[in-house]
Design a protein around this motif. Structure first.
Motif, mmCIF file in Angstrom:
data_model
loop_
_atom_site.group_PDB
_atom_site.id
_atom_site.type_symbol
_atom_site.label_atom_id
_atom_site.label_comp_id
_atom_site.label_asym_id
_atom_site.label_seq_id
_atom_site.Cartn_x
_atom_site.Cartn_y
_atom_site.Cartn_z
ATOM 1 N N ILE A 74 11.830 -49.096 13.243
ATOM 2 C CA ILE A 74 11.427 -49.686 14.516
ATOM 3 C C ILE A 74 12.478 -50.684 14.993
ATOM 4 C CG2 ILE A 74 9.635 -51.024 15.696
ATOM 5 C CD1 ILE A 74 7.671 -50.021 13.531
ATOM 6 N N ALA A 75 13.018 -51.467 14.056
ATOM 7 C CA ALA A 75 14.019 -52.483 14.420
ATOM 8 C C ALA A 75 15.330 -51.858 14.882
ATOM 9 C CB ALA A 75 14.274 -53.400 13.223
ATOM 10 N N ASN A 76 15.638 -50.670 14.374
ATOM 11 C CA ASN A 76 16.889 -50.005 14.746
ATOM 12 C C ASN A 76 16.600 -48.549 15.091
ATOM 13 O OD1 ASN A 76 19.549 -49.285 15.150
ATOM 14 N ND2 ASN A 76 20.082 -49.241 12.981
ATOM 15 N N PRO A 77 16.125 -48.270 16.310
ATOM 16 C CA PRO A 77 15.763 -46.903 16.698
ATOM 17 C C PRO A 77 16.918 -45.904 16.604
ATOM 18 C CG PRO A 77 14.936 -48.510 18.292
ATOM 19 C CD PRO A 77 15.864 -49.241 17.382
ATOM 20 N N LYS A 78 18.163 -46.404 16.587
ATOM 21 C CA LYS A 78 19.306 -45.495 16.426
ATOM 22 C C LYS A 78 19.231 -44.725 15.111
ATOM 23 C CE LYS A 78 22.412 -48.519 19.081
ATOM 24 N NZ LYS A 78 23.591 -49.410 19.004
ATOM 25 N N SER A 79 18.453 -45.254 14.181
ATOM 26 C CA SER A 79 18.281 -44.579 12.895
ATOM 27 C C SER A 79 17.721 -43.179 13.058
ATOM 28 C CB SER A 79 17.348 -45.397 11.991
ATOM 29 O OG SER A 79 17.891 -46.662 11.709
ATOM 30 N N PHE A 80 16.965 -42.969 14.154
ATOM 31 C CA PHE A 80 16.424 -41.629 14.410
ATOM 32 C C PHE A 80 17.544 -40.602 14.514
ATOM 33 C CE2 PHE A 80 12.244 -43.365 15.828
ATOM 34 C CZ PHE A 80 11.440 -42.478 15.129
ATOM 35 N N LEU A 81 18.677 -41.018 15.083
ATOM 36 C CA LEU A 81 19.802 -40.095 15.236
ATOM 37 C C LEU A 81 20.350 -39.666 13.877
ATOM 38 C CD1 LEU A 81 21.695 -41.862 18.186
ATOM 39 C CD2 LEU A 81 20.151 -39.894 18.304
ATOM 40 N N LEU A 82 20.401 -40.602 12.928
ATOM 41 C CA LEU A 82 20.894 -40.272 11.596
ATOM 42 C C LEU A 82 19.908 -39.361 10.857
ATOM 43 C CD1 LEU A 82 22.270 -43.780 10.611
ATOM 44 C CD2 LEU A 82 23.610 -41.738 11.127
ATOM 45 N N GLY A 83 18.609 -39.614 11.048
ATOM 46 C CA GLY A 83 17.612 -38.738 10.458
ATOM 47 C C GLY A 83 17.679 -37.339 11.033
ATOM 48 N N ALA A 84 17.947 -37.264 12.342
ATOM 49 C CA ALA A 84 18.079 -35.950 12.995
ATOM 50 C C ALA A 84 19.341 -35.239 12.533
ATOM 51 C CB ALA A 84 18.092 -36.130 14.510
ATOM 52 N N ALA A 85 20.439 -35.986 12.375
ATOM 53 C CA ALA A 85 21.710 -35.383 11.964
ATOM 54 C C ALA A 85 21.587 -34.736 10.594
ATOM 55 C CB ALA A 85 22.808 -36.443 11.948
ATOM 56 N N ALA A 86 20.829 -35.362 9.694
ATOM 57 C CA ALA A 86 20.671 -34.812 8.348
ATOM 58 C C ALA A 86 19.925 -33.483 8.351
ATOM 59 C CB ALA A 86 19.948 -35.818 7.461
ATOM 60 N N GLN A 87 19.199 -33.178 9.434
ATOM 61 C CA GLN A 87 18.465 -31.908 9.509
ATOM 62 C C GLN A 87 19.386 -30.714 9.799
ATOM 63 O OE1 GLN A 87 15.409 -32.283 8.373
ATOM 64 N NE2 GLN A 87 15.893 -34.474 8.436
ATOM 65 N N PHE A 88 20.654 -30.984 10.115
ATOM 66 C CA PHE A 88 21.592 -29.877 10.289
ATOM 67 C C PHE A 88 21.684 -29.053 9.007
ATOM 68 C CE2 PHE A 88 23.311 -32.431 13.862
ATOM 69 C CZ PHE A 88 23.295 -31.445 14.833
ATOM 70 N N GLY A 89 21.467 -29.697 7.866
ATOM 71 C CA GLY A 89 21.469 -28.972 6.605
ATOM 72 C C GLY A 89 20.378 -27.920 6.565
ATOM 73 N N VAL A 90 19.222 -28.235 7.129
ATOM 74 C CA VAL A 90 18.101 -27.296 7.161
ATOM 75 C C VAL A 90 18.455 -26.068 7.993
ATOM 76 C CG1 VAL A 90 15.728 -26.963 7.962
ATOM 77 C CG2 VAL A 90 16.374 -29.086 6.781
ATOM 78 N N PHE A 91 18.953 -26.292 9.197
ATOM 79 C CA PHE A 91 19.217 -25.156 10.080
ATOM 80 C C PHE A 91 20.473 -24.394 9.660
ATOM 81 C CE2 PHE A 91 16.525 -28.037 12.549
ATOM 82 C CZ PHE A 91 15.524 -27.145 12.933
ATOM 83 N N GLY A 92 21.422 -25.088 9.029
ATOM 84 C CA GLY A 92 22.575 -24.397 8.470
ATOM 85 C C GLY A 92 22.160 -23.477 7.338
ATOM 86 N N ALA A 93 21.267 -23.950 6.476
ATOM 87 C CA ALA A 93 20.775 -23.132 5.370
ATOM 88 C C ALA A 93 19.967 -21.939 5.875
ATOM 89 C CB ALA A 93 19.913 -23.982 4.443
ATOM 90 N N TYR A 94 19.268 -22.120 6.977
ATOM 91 C CA TYR A 94 18.501 -21.012 7.569
ATOM 92 C C TYR A 94 19.431 -19.854 7.929
ATOM 93 C CZ TYR A 94 15.667 -18.515 11.052
ATOM 94 O OH TYR A 94 14.999 -17.545 11.763
ATOM 95 N N ILE A 95 20.549 -20.184 8.521
ATOM 96 C CA ILE A 95 21.527 -19.163 8.892
ATOM 97 C C ILE A 95 22.112 -18.501 7.641
ATOM 98 C CG2 ILE A 95 23.764 -18.762 10.019
ATOM 99 C CD1 ILE A 95 23.031 -21.087 11.916
ATOM 100 N N VAL A 96 22.445 -19.314 6.633
ATOM 101 C CA VAL A 96 23.006 -18.783 5.392
ATOM 102 C C VAL A 96 22.010 -17.837 4.717
ATOM 103 C CG1 VAL A 96 23.768 -19.373 3.058
ATOM 104 C CG2 VAL A 96 24.547 -20.737 5.007
ATOM 105 N N ALA A 97 20.758 -18.233 4.641
ATOM 106 C CA ALA A 97 19.741 -17.397 4.005
ATOM 107 C C ALA A 97 19.567 -16.073 4.750
ATOM 108 C CB ALA A 97 18.413 -18.148 3.944
#
Length: 374
Positions: free
Chosen positions: A101-124
């Motif tokens: 809540i104090a640093n809403p920019k953190s949402f961007l870092l949490g979203a960026a880490a999800q690239f691993g999920v969608f990258g793995a989807y393509i690999v699978a």
């Protein structure tokens, strides 16, 4: 004399030792290795200990996972997605959302880490897994065991649930081993030494409104995430409201630990030799590792971008906490940063992306469910 001989022969024939296959013996060995890591090395023992013991039980006595067996009924609670949702309730009650809540920019870092999920989807998909199976495997990249179980069940991937769940929980437990080399490789000594400004104080009103507003927005956009996100936010609302101390204590302690026992042993019990020792399982474990590594890397790289954009005020290490392994990933960011400068305290800054990662992985699961019409 023949009676005595036949009696002893029957008794010996009924022992597990006479009925174990080489595959069962191999899985018993794996379970013992996991037990060693949980007890001697203390790699997230709350998760790894019940999982590895469930693995041990099912390979000594397979009927324990058949209808009528104890762990069969534990596993039904996984299939019905009850236990994953209750885990999220406990996580919400345990976790301070203030840094996010104090640093809403953190949402961007949490979203960026999800690239691993969608990258793995393509690999699978490229490796020949069906679309639904690929999605269930890919969510391992978020390092979120409950969400992995939830999505696998919702997408009808029951036969893959064992390898997916074990891989997800194993990577959660091995965060302190897997993440630091990636973090060091992608950052400079100067970047790791950056000290961040103290976070602002978050008001009680903000803390109460956050879970309510988040539930309305996220569950309104992706209704299929309601069991996970709703329970996460309910647990946090218990914590922040200050009016239901008994519910907060129950959700974050007794209930949480009961659910961990049930979920951990039942997940471990899905790893019978017949179900687990397949080339497909190896593929799932490797894809999960790639996904988790890529998610860590994408979080750190986006952290570097934010570092440049902020004029060097953001330490890129906190981006690695964007995966959903809370609070382990935040602790690792603190540890790696402290190696360069013992006076550098990144833990609370890293908790923002870490909480965002929990929400982000649930949202990623909701996107997959929306794609497949679940």
């Amino acid at each position: 004399m023949d009676y005595i001989a036949n009696t002893f022969s029957n008794l010996i024939g009924q022992t597990a030792f006479c009925n174990l296959s080489w595959g069962n013996l191999a899985m018993v060995g794996v379970a013992c290795v996991f037990l060693y890591l949980a007890i001697a090395k203390q790699y997230e023992p709350l998760l790894l200990l019940p999982i590895s013991f469930g693995m041990l039980l099912v390979n000594i006595y397979p009927p324990i996972m058949e209808e009528g067996g104890l762990l069969y009924y534990f596993f039904k609670l996984d299939e019905w997605t009850i236990l994953p949702s209750l885990i999220f309730l406990g996580v919400g009650a345990l976790t301070d959302f203030g840094p996010l809540i104090a640093n809403p920019k953190s949402f961007l870092l949490g979203a960026a880490a999800q690239f691993g999920v969608f990258g793995a989807y393509i690999v699978a998909m490229l490796l020949g897994f069906g679309a639904a199976a690929a999605a269930a495997i890919a969510i391992i990249g978020g390092a979120d065991g409950p969400t992995s179980i939830y999505l696998a069940m919702k997408l009808g991937q029951t036969e893959l649930m064992g390898p997916i769940a074990v891989a997800a929980y194993s990577y959660m437990a091995l965060v302190p081993i897997i993440q630091p080399p990636i973090m060091r490789a992608l950052t400079t000594k100067e970047e790791r030494s950056i000290k961040m400004e103290q976070l602002r104080t978050v008001s009680k009103r903000e803390r109460i409104l956050f879970p309510i507003v988040s539930t309305i927005v996220i569950c309104g956009l992706l209704p299929s995430t309601t069991p996970l996100v709703g329970m996460l936010m309910l647990g946090n609302l218990f914590r922040e409201s200050g009016v239901v101390r008994q519910l907060t204590d129950t959700a974050s302690n007794a209930l949480m630990y009961i659910v961990v026992i049930l979920l951990g042993t039942s997940v471990g019990a899905t790893t019978s030799a017949e179900a687990f020792l397949k080339w497909q399982t190896l593929g799932i474990v490797l894809i999960g590792l790639v996904a988790f590594g890529f998610g860590t890397a994408s979080g750190v790289l986006f952290g570097k971008i934010m570092c440049k954009a902020s004029g060097g005020k953001i330490n890129p290490l906190i981006g690695a906490a964007g995966v959903s392994a809370v609070p382990m990933a935040a602790r690792v960011a603190q540890k790696v940063g402290a190696e360069e400068d013992p006076t550098n305290f990144l833990l609370m800054h890293a908790m923002g992306p870490n909480v965002a990662g929990v929400i982000g992985t649930a949202v990623a699961a909701g996107v997959f469910m929306a794609i497949f019409g679940v």
